[in-house]
Design a protein around this motif. Sequence first.
Motif, mmCIF file in Angstrom:
data_model
loop_
_atom_site.group_PDB
_atom_site.id
_atom_site.type_symbol
_atom_site.label_atom_id
_atom_site.label_comp_id
_atom_site.label_asym_id
_atom_site.label_seq_id
_atom_site.Cartn_x
_atom_site.Cartn_y
_atom_site.Cartn_z
ATOM 1 N N HIS A 30 -2.738 0.746 -8.410
ATOM 2 C CA HIS A 30 -3.534 0.093 -7.375
ATOM 3 C C HIS A 30 -3.812 -1.363 -7.713
ATOM 4 O O HIS A 30 -3.957 -2.199 -6.815
ATOM 5 N N VAL A 70 1.899 1.999 -3.428
ATOM 6 C CA VAL A 70 0.781 2.499 -4.230
ATOM 7 C C VAL A 70 0.447 3.934 -3.822
ATOM 8 O O VAL A 70 0.251 4.813 -4.661
ATOM 9 N N ASP A 71 0.401 4.184 -2.500
ATOM 10 C CA ASP A 71 0.130 5.542 -2.010
ATOM 11 C C ASP A 71 1.160 6.529 -2.528
ATOM 12 O O ASP A 71 0.858 7.688 -2.793
ATOM 13 N N ALA A 72 2.397 6.061 -2.652
ATOM 14 C CA ALA A 72 3.469 6.948 -3.117
ATOM 15 C C ALA A 72 3.414 7.155 -4.627
ATOM 16 O O ALA A 72 4.192 7.927 -5.178
ATOM 17 N N GLY A 73 2.490 6.443 -5.290
ATOM 18 C CA GLY A 73 2.320 6.652 -6.721
ATOM 19 C C GLY A 73 3.351 5.934 -7.568
ATOM 20 O O GLY A 73 3.482 6.210 -8.755
ATOM 21 N N GLY A 90 -3.027 -6.671 -0.118
ATOM 22 C CA GLY A 90 -3.311 -6.299 1.263
ATOM 23 C C GLY A 90 -4.784 -6.101 1.504
ATOM 24 O O GLY A 90 -5.620 -6.380 0.633
ATOM 25 N N LEU A 91 -5.086 -5.594 2.705
ATOM 26 C CA LEU A 91 -6.471 -5.465 3.126
ATOM 27 C C LEU A 91 -7.326 -4.714 2.122
ATOM 28 O O LEU A 91 -8.424 -5.141 1.787
ATOM 29 N N THR A 92 -6.839 -3.581 1.629
ATOM 30 C CA THR A 92 -7.633 -2.806 0.698
ATOM 31 C C THR A 92 -7.204 -3.052 -0.751
ATOM 32 O O THR A 92 -7.598 -2.337 -1.643
ATOM 33 N N GLY A 93 -6.380 -4.061 -0.946
ATOM 34 C CA GLY A 93 -5.966 -4.433 -2.303
ATOM 35 C C GLY A 93 -6.380 -5.869 -2.581
ATOM 36 O O GLY A 93 -7.468 -6.291 -2.225
ATOM 37 N N LYS A 94 -5.475 -6.634 -3.193
ATOM 38 C CA LYS A 94 -5.824 -8.004 -3.583
ATOM 39 C C LYS A 94 -5.329 -9.017 -2.553
ATOM 40 O O LYS A 94 -4.391 -8.761 -1.800
ATOM 41 N N GLN A 145 -1.754 -3.693 -5.842
ATOM 42 C CA GLN A 145 -1.695 -3.647 -4.373
ATOM 43 C C GLN A 145 -2.155 -4.957 -3.742
ATOM 44 O O GLN A 145 -3.248 -5.445 -3.998
ATOM 45 N N ARG A 185 0.820 -1.202 0.000
ATOM 46 C CA ARG A 185 0.000 0.000 0.000
ATOM 47 C C ARG A 185 0.857 1.256 0.000
ATOM 48 O O ARG A 185 0.532 2.242 -0.650
ATOM 49 N N ALA A 186 1.964 1.208 0.755
ATOM 50 C CA ALA A 186 2.820 2.392 0.816
ATOM 51 C C ALA A 186 3.363 2.732 -0.571
ATOM 52 O O ALA A 186 3.458 3.901 -0.942
#
Lengths: 803, 325
Positions: free
Chosen positions: B244, B237-240, B249-253, B247, B234-235
């Motif tokens: 996504h 992805v958040d950093a661009g 994890g919990l809010t990804g795959k 990604q 996520r970090a």
Amino acid sequence: MSGRARVVVVGGGIVGCSIAYHLAREGCSDVILLEQGSLTGGSTWHAAGLVGQLRSSRNITRMLRDSVELYARLEAETGQPTGWKASGGLRLASTPERMLENRRAATMARSFGLEMHLLSPQEALKYFPLMSLDGVVGASILPSDGEADPAQLTMAMAKGARNAGVRIMEKTRARGVVLSGRRVTAVETAGGPIECETLVNAAGMWGRAFGLMAGVNVPLIPVQHQYLVSGPMPGAPRGYATMRDPDNLVYYKAEGGGMLMGGYEHGPIPWNTDGPPADFESTLLEPNLEQFEPIMRGALLRTPAIEPAGVARFINGPESFTTDGNCIMGPAPELDNYYVCAGFNAFGIAAGGGAGKMLAEWILAGRPELDLWAIDIRRFGRYHRDDAYLVPRTSELYGKHYGMSWPHEEHDSAREVRTSPLYATLQARRAVFGQKFGWERPNWFAPPGVEPRDENSFGKPNWFDAVAAEHRAIRERVALIDMTSFSKFEVRGPGAFALLQRLAANDLDRPVGSLTYTQLCNERGGVECDLTIGRLASDRFYVVSGTAFATHDLDWIRRHAPADGSVILEDVTDTRSAINVCGPRSRDLLGKLTGADLSSAGFPFGTCREIEVAGLAVRALRVTYVGELGWELHVPVAGALALYEALVKAGGPLGVADAGYRALESCRLEKGYRYWSAELTPDYTPFEAGLGFCVRLDKGEFIGREALVRAKAGGPKRRLCTFTMEGYVPLFGGETILADGRVLGVLTAGGYGHTLGKAIAMGYVPSAESARTAFEIECFGESFRAVKGDDVLYDPRRARILA
Amino acid sequence: MSPSVGVFLETSGGKPRPALAGALAAARAGGAPVTGLAYESEAEPCAALLGAHGGGRLLLLPDETPAGEWGAGRIAAFLAAAVKAEGLDWLTGLATPLGREVLPRAAALLDAPLVTDACAFDPGAGTVRQALYGGRVLADLAISARPAVVGIRPNSIPPAPAAGPVDRAAFGSAVVPDARIRLLRVDRQDRSGGPELTEARVVISGGRPMATAENFGILSECAAVLGAAVGASRAAVDAGIAPHEMQVGLTGKTVNPDLYIACGISGSVQHFAGMKTSKVIVAINNDSHAPIWAKCDYGIVADLFAAVPALTAALKSAAAGGGRT
């Protein structure tokens, strides 16, 4: 392994890590943090990560602003990414009432020094382009609100704490607490005990169960909370503001190429109310789609783009919720060195940074920098312990998370928890009750033809005329007010006088039978308690305080009491009812039922006597909170109903009436009587509050005296002022005080004085501004002319009281 | 009588999903011949898969629209009609994104019970093992109604390759798709040839220390040798620096590979929620405090920019028959 640390923090979520970080930052790095699983593994890791700042309390808002300030610098400070983005907080109004609420919020934000703007629907679209404007009336934007990655943010604080010397022990469960008297001496772990001087319960959903290990009540329960992450949305901007549409129950934030959406439904599902299993770590619950349906409906209406995007992830994670929507912080009243910081109602990410800072100060300085009564653990009492109260009330408040915050709002669940012996009788006389500290208290009495219930409104309330009639009865005839819920303590023993004299700012060295109105101050001179103290004997005192302050005030006294047994403290609230007989005919009424001398010579104002009334042994206090002649009759509960019925019967020819707390409020505003938690708080000295006449600097040493000597010499920095406004103005407290367009302060209280026929407000302004008379008060975004009046607007010479 | 099982042979890019091998192994364990359900245009690869995994009957629906573009409603209608016409006891398929759309619809049409996220399936005993609470709880469910529908989590059941005859049959009954839903267009995203993240047997993921999108190239090179998919934290992805779609994890795959290589990933609970069922976890990280050390099977304390290219080179060399490195 065994060990010791000055402070042991139990719980490695955002709150525990923030406390450890801030303790170390303030110079206390002798800290051990215990986490039963992995850091963030309780509820932090699945939090959505919205960071909003505005709450209805100025100091809680300040705490959330501290979070934002920390999050903005933490990555640079620790080298650990946090995902923090000041993306702005958009709040939609999809009904006209909600827009009024937004206006009120904007007014409040302004008085708290927070930039917030009201927007048209079209303007709102710029901040959140993915929405449909269908039904949007308007919006507000708080540009400094934002979002963070809860897990990374917590790891950054843990890293900062570790760098400063804090020891973080994962996979180490605090499975017991070792007590010695009222002190925690150690925490038990599988590897042996860890000794500590101070223990902090930051165990989140486990906080209630962990508290009970040491007999500490932490009234929170886990409730299932769900959100989803959508699939990618073509054309979605990379970042946009967080958005809340409370009328549709939903919140949003940007997530990946789509959005994260969740909400608060009515009738939520409490889960494992006595705490999750110990190994419920890094774990989610199964999605419950039926439960999510009302939120999904709202989302489909507000953001139709979510439908083709589909659902990439559906998350059901339990979080701690409380009975009033606020978190639970501060020193547990059951023990001397046990702090609690838990129950964050899904604003743990927003609050975590600031809450850790405040709690660290609280531990190290013995008090927080600011008055935090709204979240203080001592706002709860024993009746808040059981599921029978916690589950229904917490569920109701969860469902009201996005409800309108109506003024004077009462709740439906968990009622009739504590009732006066007069409850059924007053109910039959059409009383409309409100609840405080579990007590049912008559707020007003519905005359024939008026339905006995509150109608929520931002305008003139449905009870306005009924309260006016009760107010007139108090001012013109005689009225009965059931004050059974007042907190009542006995302080006795050879050390009782010395203890109270050391705590009170007023002088208690007065004869037996005297009543003293006094503040108990802290070392800074701030007001911790506001009490009426009756001297029953040279070594025995009867202490009366407000309904909601029983736990708090008793705790303040107990913490300063000697441990040698020379003082006995007893909460006698439940043993006595109190009926206030007030009004110019009160002496005539009481005279019919007692042979005691009620003349001002025989029973002067400010004294108390044990007398017989209607054949019952009654402790009568000649005191007033309405500004009229009157007595509070404190009677053993067994005699309360008989006393009330005798008063009603004897009072018939005198036009006796029932009155409730709303009439009391109207009367006290006219008299300028202060109320602790509003006008009186630890943030202000008695001098600033206009209570200098209660401070006896010459009486000898007492807590806060040095600070008060300095405060008096330097003159008050701020001054509590009373304002009047023509006609009815919808004031509820929290409105902004301005002069020449400059924000000067915020109202502590507002209402209507029925004798004066004017709106009345109180609030602090800087002393330099208090000489002027012309002010403006902003309310729902509109400015009203306000005139500063005398502190006491009604009967300033007290002729009616002393009659 | 042995229970009859129909398996929906889902394809991707004209090829049956490799994870179907596990579903076929479970279906065959019941003792009766398996019925594969596929479209005529994909008969060849589906027959090859079925033939390599015990064989059975292959029921084919004539194509009217281009292969792979039928839409969930039409597929579900076919599956439900086939279950009815053939009197199948069970319908099973993969709990992939398509499977999650198709199987519940088929279950609704059949008024049949549905279990998704199955990680074991015994048609003979009539039991299904379902992973709950992110895999922390395994529930063994006895399903009494027939037919019943089961979605199997990819890679959770080991394949049992065995050659067997395939008996092809055309499905003659009319399939009436839901006329209210029509698939208009399919836009495919370029997956640059690698396996799909959620199905890959090997995943190599990068975190924030990857620093730039270009640097993910070193992971892609390694992935090409391993036949792996590339993921991100996520970090990152958040950093661009990663899209996504990558990604984990919990809010990804959620991924479920045999081997997960985490490069510069601290291993937060959030990230673990998306990969903790990986059979072997390898961490490459130079932060010795990172939580991932407590959770990985093998760890390399090293700068990933040195370690990953070295790993790629060694793998290439091994693949080329080179000596040990």
